[in-house]
Design a protein around this motif. Structure first.
Motif, PDB file in Angstrom:
ATOM      1  N   ASP A  35      51.171 -34.694  23.266  1.00 35.57           N
ATOM      2  CA  ASP A  35      51.595 -33.853  22.224  1.00 35.57           C
ATOM      3  C   ASP A  35      51.307 -32.499  22.710  1.00 35.57           C
ATOM      4  OD1 ASP A  35      52.519 -36.084  20.756  1.00 35.57           O
ATOM      5  OD2 ASP A  35      50.569 -36.038  19.427  1.00 35.57           O
ATOM      6  N   ASN A  36      50.579 -32.632  23.679  1.00 31.36           N
ATOM      7  CA  ASN A  36      50.260 -30.989  24.084  1.00 31.36           C
ATOM      8  C   ASN A  36      50.612 -30.795  25.648  1.00 31.36           C
ATOM      9  OD1 ASN A  36      48.016 -31.054  21.711  1.00 31.36           O
ATOM     10  ND2 ASN A  36      49.025 -28.899  22.151  1.00 31.36           N
ATOM     11  N   TRP A  37      51.503 -31.309  26.078  1.00 33.08           N
ATOM     12  CA  TRP A  37      52.068 -30.704  27.293  1.00 33.08           C
ATOM     13  C   TRP A  37      53.608 -30.567  27.238  1.00 33.08           C
ATOM     14  CZ3 TRP A  37      49.928 -30.178  32.101  1.00 33.08           C
ATOM     15  CH2 TRP A  37      50.983 -30.055  33.147  1.00 33.08           C
ATOM     16  N   TRP A  38      53.955 -29.421  27.564  1.00 31.78           N
ATOM     17  CA  TRP A  38      55.456 -28.967  27.272  1.00 31.78           C
ATOM     18  C   TRP A  38      56.046 -28.830  28.655  1.00 31.78           C
ATOM     19  CZ3 TRP A  38      59.134 -25.656  28.721  1.00 31.78           C
ATOM     20  CH2 TRP A  38      60.386 -25.507  27.871  1.00 31.78           C
ATOM     21  N   SER A  39      57.432 -29.340  28.283  1.00 29.41           N
ATOM     22  CA  SER A  39      58.295 -29.177  29.586  1.00 29.41           C
ATOM     23  C   SER A  39      59.809 -29.172  28.996  1.00 29.41           C
ATOM     24  CB  SER A  39      58.231 -30.619  30.458  1.00 29.41           C
ATOM     25  OG  SER A  39      58.693 -31.496  29.530  1.00 29.41           O
TER      26      SER A  39
ATOM     27  N   GLU B 228      49.022 -25.926  20.064  1.00 24.95           N
ATOM     28  CA  GLU B 228      49.781 -25.457  19.033  1.00 24.95           C
ATOM     29  C   GLU B 228      49.127 -25.087  17.796  1.00 24.95           C
ATOM     30  OE1 GLU B 228      51.782 -29.125  18.587  1.00 24.95           O
ATOM     31  OE2 GLU B 228      53.117 -28.976  20.340  1.00 24.95           O
ATOM     32  N   ILE B 229      49.597 -24.198  16.928  1.00 27.02           N
ATOM     33  CA  ILE B 229      48.969 -23.787  15.606  1.00 27.02           C
ATOM     34  C   ILE B 229      49.775 -24.333  14.576  1.00 27.02           C
ATOM     35  CG2 ILE B 229      48.284 -21.772  14.156  1.00 27.02           C
ATOM     36  CD1 ILE B 229      48.567 -20.101  16.923  1.00 27.02           C
ATOM     37  N   PHE B 230      48.923 -25.190  13.551  1.00 24.53           N
ATOM     38  CA  PHE B 230      49.570 -25.666  12.353  1.00 24.53           C
ATOM     39  C   PHE B 230      48.931 -25.093  11.125  1.00 24.53           C
ATOM     40  CE2 PHE B 230      49.684 -28.777  15.798  1.00 24.53           C
ATOM     41  CZ  PHE B 230      50.608 -29.471  15.392  1.00 24.53           C
ATOM     42  N   LEU B 231      49.631 -25.108  10.116  1.00 27.28           N
ATOM     43  CA  LEU B 231      49.383 -24.554   8.804  1.00 27.28           C
ATOM     44  C   LEU B 231      49.509 -25.752   7.986  1.00 27.28           C
ATOM     45  CD1 LEU B 231      48.709 -22.144   7.087  1.00 27.28           C
ATOM     46  CD2 LEU B 231      51.178 -21.627   6.873  1.00 27.28           C
TER      47      LEU B 231
ATOM     48  N   VAL C 146      53.756 -24.488  13.535  1.00 31.61           N
ATOM     49  CA  VAL C 146      54.535 -22.998  13.165  1.00 31.61           C
ATOM     50  C   VAL C 146      54.273 -22.303  14.719  1.00 31.61           C
ATOM     51  CG1 VAL C 146      53.806 -22.889  10.843  1.00 31.61           C
ATOM     52  CG2 VAL C 146      52.308 -21.831  12.582  1.00 31.61           C
ATOM     53  N   TRP C 147      53.495 -22.388  15.414  1.00 33.11           N
ATOM     54  CA  TRP C 147      53.610 -21.771  16.836  1.00 33.11           C
ATOM     55  C   TRP C 147      53.133 -22.676  18.217  1.00 33.11           C
ATOM     56  CZ3 TRP C 147      51.536 -16.000  16.250  1.00 33.11           C
ATOM     57  CH2 TRP C 147      52.187 -15.216  17.138  1.00 33.11           C
ATOM     58  N   ASN C 148      54.001 -22.340  18.678  1.00 36.85           N
ATOM     59  CA  ASN C 148      53.448 -23.167  20.110  1.00 36.85           C
ATOM     60  C   ASN C 148      53.173 -22.125  21.292  1.00 36.85           C
ATOM     61  OD1 ASN C 148      52.968 -25.165  21.895  1.00 36.85           O
ATOM     62  ND2 ASN C 148      55.026 -25.942  22.301  1.00 36.85           N
ATOM     63  N   HIS C 149      51.957 -22.132  22.035  1.00 35.55           N
ATOM     64  CA  HIS C 149      51.939 -21.130  23.226  1.00 35.55           C
ATOM     65  C   HIS C 149      51.619 -22.336  24.319  1.00 35.55           C
ATOM     66  CE1 HIS C 149      50.202 -17.616  20.902  1.00 35.55           C
ATOM     67  NE2 HIS C 149      50.641 -18.575  19.933  1.00 35.55           N
ATOM     68  N   VAL C 150      52.512 -22.135  25.296  1.00 30.54           N
ATOM     69  CA  VAL C 150      52.697 -22.814  26.448  1.00 30.54           C
ATOM     70  C   VAL C 150      52.136 -21.995  27.746  1.00 30.54           C
ATOM     71  CG1 VAL C 150      54.032 -24.268  28.121  1.00 30.54           C
ATOM     72  CG2 VAL C 150      54.742 -23.884  25.692  1.00 30.54           C
TER      73      VAL C 150
ATOM     74  N   GLY D 271      48.606 -12.386   6.849  1.00 27.43           N
ATOM     75  CA  GLY D 271      48.043 -12.701   5.583  1.00 27.43           C
ATOM     76  C   GLY D 271      47.420 -14.258   5.348  1.00 27.43           C
ATOM     77  N   VAL D 272      47.843 -15.159   6.245  1.00 22.05           N
ATOM     78  CA  VAL D 272      47.460 -16.529   6.449  1.00 22.05           C
ATOM     79  C   VAL D 272      46.033 -16.482   6.364  1.00 22.05           C
ATOM     80  CG1 VAL D 272      47.768 -18.527   7.723  1.00 22.05           C
ATOM     81  CG2 VAL D 272      49.484 -17.035   7.595  1.00 22.05           C
ATOM     82  N   ASP D 273      45.735 -17.563   5.368  1.00 24.28           N
ATOM     83  CA  ASP D 273      44.343 -17.972   5.252  1.00 24.28           C
ATOM     84  C   ASP D 273      43.531 -18.761   6.543  1.00 24.28           C
ATOM     85  OD1 ASP D 273      41.713 -18.899   4.505  1.00 24.28           O
ATOM     86  OD2 ASP D 273      42.253 -19.873   2.607  1.00 24.28           O
ATOM     87  N   PRO D 274      42.759 -18.007   7.197  1.00 26.59           N
ATOM     88  CA  PRO D 274      42.228 -18.962   8.451  1.00 26.59           C
ATOM     89  C   PRO D 274      41.810 -20.392   8.080  1.00 26.59           C
ATOM     90  CG  PRO D 274      41.346 -16.733   8.250  1.00 26.59           C
ATOM     91  CD  PRO D 274      41.973 -16.786   6.951  1.00 26.59           C
ATOM     92  N   GLY D 275      41.325 -20.623   6.922  1.00 26.29           N
ATOM     93  CA  GLY D 275      40.741 -21.942   6.485  1.00 26.29           C
ATOM     94  C   GLY D 275      42.059 -22.891   6.170  1.00 26.29           C
ATOM     95  N   LEU D 276      43.342 -22.452   6.494  1.00 23.08           N
ATOM     96  CA  LEU D 276      44.499 -23.395   6.382  1.00 23.08           C
ATOM     97  C   LEU D 276      44.872 -23.616   7.709  1.00 23.08           C
ATOM     98  CD1 LEU D 276      46.341 -21.718   3.211  1.00 23.08           C
ATOM     99  CD2 LEU D 276      44.787 -23.764   3.264  1.00 23.08           C
ATOM    100  N   LEU D 277      44.312 -23.018   8.867  1.00 21.98           N
ATOM    101  CA  LEU D 277      44.929 -23.467  10.050  1.00 21.98           C
ATOM    102  C   LEU D 277      43.983 -24.684  10.704  1.00 21.98           C
ATOM    103  CD1 LEU D 277      45.009 -19.606  11.326  1.00 21.98           C
ATOM    104  CD2 LEU D 277      47.002 -21.091  10.486  1.00 21.98           C
ATOM    105  N   HIS D 278      44.980 -25.334  11.873  1.00 25.05           N
ATOM    106  CA  HIS D 278      44.403 -26.220  12.611  1.00 25.05           C
ATOM    107  C   HIS D 278      45.066 -25.974  13.967  1.00 25.05           C
ATOM    108  CE1 HIS D 278      42.390 -30.032  14.022  1.00 25.05           C
ATOM    109  NE2 HIS D 278      42.124 -29.995  12.690  1.00 25.05           N
ATOM    110  N   THR D 279      44.425 -26.507  15.083  1.00 26.15           N
ATOM    111  CA  THR D 279      44.971 -26.351  16.374  1.00 26.15           C
ATOM    112  C   THR D 279      44.918 -27.704  17.009  1.00 26.15           C
ATOM    113  OG1 THR D 279      42.895 -25.407  17.281  1.00 26.15           O
ATOM    114  CG2 THR D 279      44.505 -23.970  16.361  1.00 26.15           C
ATOM    115  N   THR D 280      45.789 -27.703  18.192  1.00 25.85           N
ATOM    116  CA  THR D 280      45.659 -28.767  19.150  1.00 25.85           C
ATOM    117  C   THR D 280      45.705 -28.148  20.494  1.00 25.85           C
ATOM    118  OG1 THR D 280      48.247 -29.192  19.085  1.00 25.85           O
ATOM    119  CG2 THR D 280      46.827 -30.347  17.606  1.00 25.85           C
ATOM    120  N   VAL D 281      45.146 -28.862  21.437  1.00 22.60           N
ATOM    121  CA  VAL D 281      44.803 -28.244  22.779  1.00 22.60           C
ATOM    122  C   VAL D 281      45.121 -29.523  23.704  1.00 22.60           C
ATOM    123  CG1 VAL D 281      43.466 -26.374  22.262  1.00 22.60           C
ATOM    124  CG2 VAL D 281      42.537 -28.536  23.224  1.00 22.60           C
ATOM    125  N   PHE D 282      45.400 -29.068  24.914  1.00 18.81           N
ATOM    126  CA  PHE D 282      45.577 -30.448  26.012  1.00 18.81           C
ATOM    127  C   PHE D 282      44.304 -31.027  26.327  1.00 18.81           C
ATOM    128  CE2 PHE D 282      46.509 -31.639  30.567  1.00 18.81           C
ATOM    129  CZ  PHE D 282      47.602 -32.657  30.116  1.00 18.81           C
TER     130      PHE D 282
END
Length: 387
Positions: free
Chosen positions: A153-157, A169-172, A192-196, A113-124
């Motif tokens: 910020d978007n490179w995981w090791s 990464e998904i931000f709220l 809140v959530w990191n997809h590597v 039930g998270v409002d999509p309008g409250l999301l932001h993301t980052t990518v490499f």
């Protein structure tokens, strides 16, 4: 939605999408592993990310308890804990990043039930070794979610060598205004959530080679997400900390940062003991000892009569129960014995530091002598001299 409901919703959602639940390990890595504690959900799965077939298949989901000593000095803010739980999913050479991101988006918005309008993301955004993550960027653009491109910020090791890759990464949004700016420019965007997209191995010389298979590894902090979904301003106010917030302030009046540190470190110490660690001067035992001594230093700063014997058994049993551990009384006895040991050490330390030799500035030779001869760690010596 409390944390148990959140875990159930998360696991069942991914089981419906073909994932098999695996049992999370304890905080203790297997023998021979160079790290002291399990720091992420992927850590126990490293051999399978590197190509070994997993007995339960290519799609996995689990809940893993983790401990990060690198965050000790961050504890007290609204998002960091020493011991926490990580919800994780894995594709071991099966689906790619965009599929993972799409499922994650749908779980957050439709399942939770998270409002999509409250999301932001980052990518490499790409660097001189790896190009930009165009497929993740395109997925977020198609979903209408704002996206920001970064590099570091978007490179995981998981260290200087080993499996690694670009992440998204998904931000709220947690501010009391409509969402604004971007995650790198406004800390009211909380990750809140990191997809590597774990596709590479970094070698000793810094170069990258492909992994035997293209994996996706995701991690979602349980307490952090729970606090956001429950409308709480910090992880210390989500439901897993409810008994701590209810009982500790009446027992030991503390300012908010000190209260958070005491609750976090005591709760973490209980979990570490529950997984079999005992206090020591090195390794895992020293981390446990350091947690307890930081707690006692805070408690005694205002009132030396305070002690862990006053700690309600409900808090120990609640924490052990949450992590499926047992043995409330043995844990309490260990905490009290460590407190007695620390009191004796402080008494001896004050006498030693009162000697004329140690009244002026201390050099490295002094710190080594105090540690090797009298068992006084540097941080304890520094603390005693500030009294």
């Amino acid at each position: 939605m409390n944390t148990e409901q959140l875990i159930r919703t998360f696991v069942e959602y991914y089981e419906d999408h073909g994932h098999r639940r695996i049992t999370g390990s304890t905080l203790l890595p297997p023998p021979g592993d160079p790290v002291l504690f399990t720091t992420s959900g992927m850590h126990p799965l490293t051999p399978y990310l590197e190509g070994r077939p997993h007995p339960l298949g290519r799609r996995l989901v689990n809940v893993q308890r983790c401990l990060r000593t690198t965050d000790l000095d961050e504890v007290g803010d609204s998002t960091h804990l020493t011991v926490f739980e990580m919800l994780g999913t894995w594709s071991l050479g099966d689906y790619e990043g965009p599929q993972s991101l799409d499922w994650g988006y749908r779980l957050l918005t439709e399942g939770l039930g998270v409002d999509p309008g409250l999301l932001h993301t980052t990518v490499f955004g790409g660097d001189d070794q790896v190009g930009p993550d165009v497929s993740s960027l395109r997925l977020w653009q198609e979903r209408g979610v704002p996206v920001e491109e970064t590099v570091e910020d978007n490179w995981w090791s998981n260290g200087p060598v080993g499996p690694c890759g670009p992440d998204s990464e998904i931000f709220l949004w947690t501010g009391d205004t409509p969402p604004r700016s971007t995650p790198t420019r406004d800390d009211r965007w909380v990750e809140v959530w990191n997809h590597v997209m774990m596709r590479h191995r970094r070698l000793d010389d810094g170069s990258l080679v492909p992994l035997p298979q293209r994996n996706v590894d995701t991690g979602l902090g349980l307490e952090r997400l729970a606090s956001l979904l429950q409308g709480r301003p910090s992880v210390f106010e989500c439901d897993v900390f409810e008994p701590w917030r209810r009982l500790v302030p009446a027992l030991w009046p503390l300012d908010e940062p000190s209260l958070r540190l005491v609750c976090d470190h005591l709760r973490s110490a209980v979990v570490v003991v529950g997984d079999g660690v005992r206090p020591a001067n090195t390794g895992q035992g020293y981390v446990l000892r350091r947690l307890l001594r930081r707690v006692l230093t805070v408690l005694w700063r205002e009132d030396p009569s305070r002690g862990l014997g006053d700690l309600p058994g409900e808090l120990v049993s609640h924490t052990l129960g949450h992590f499926r551990q047992g043995g409330t009384e043995p844990v309490r006895r260990l905490l009290l014995e460590e407190e007695r040991r620390f009191r004796r050490l402080l008494e001896r330390g004050r006498k030693v530091l009162a000697r004329p030799r140690f009244r002026g500035p201390l050099g490295e030779e002094d710190f080594h002598y105090l540690h090797d001869t009298h068992g006084l760690p540097r941080e304890l010596v520094t603390s005693l001299r500030e009294e």
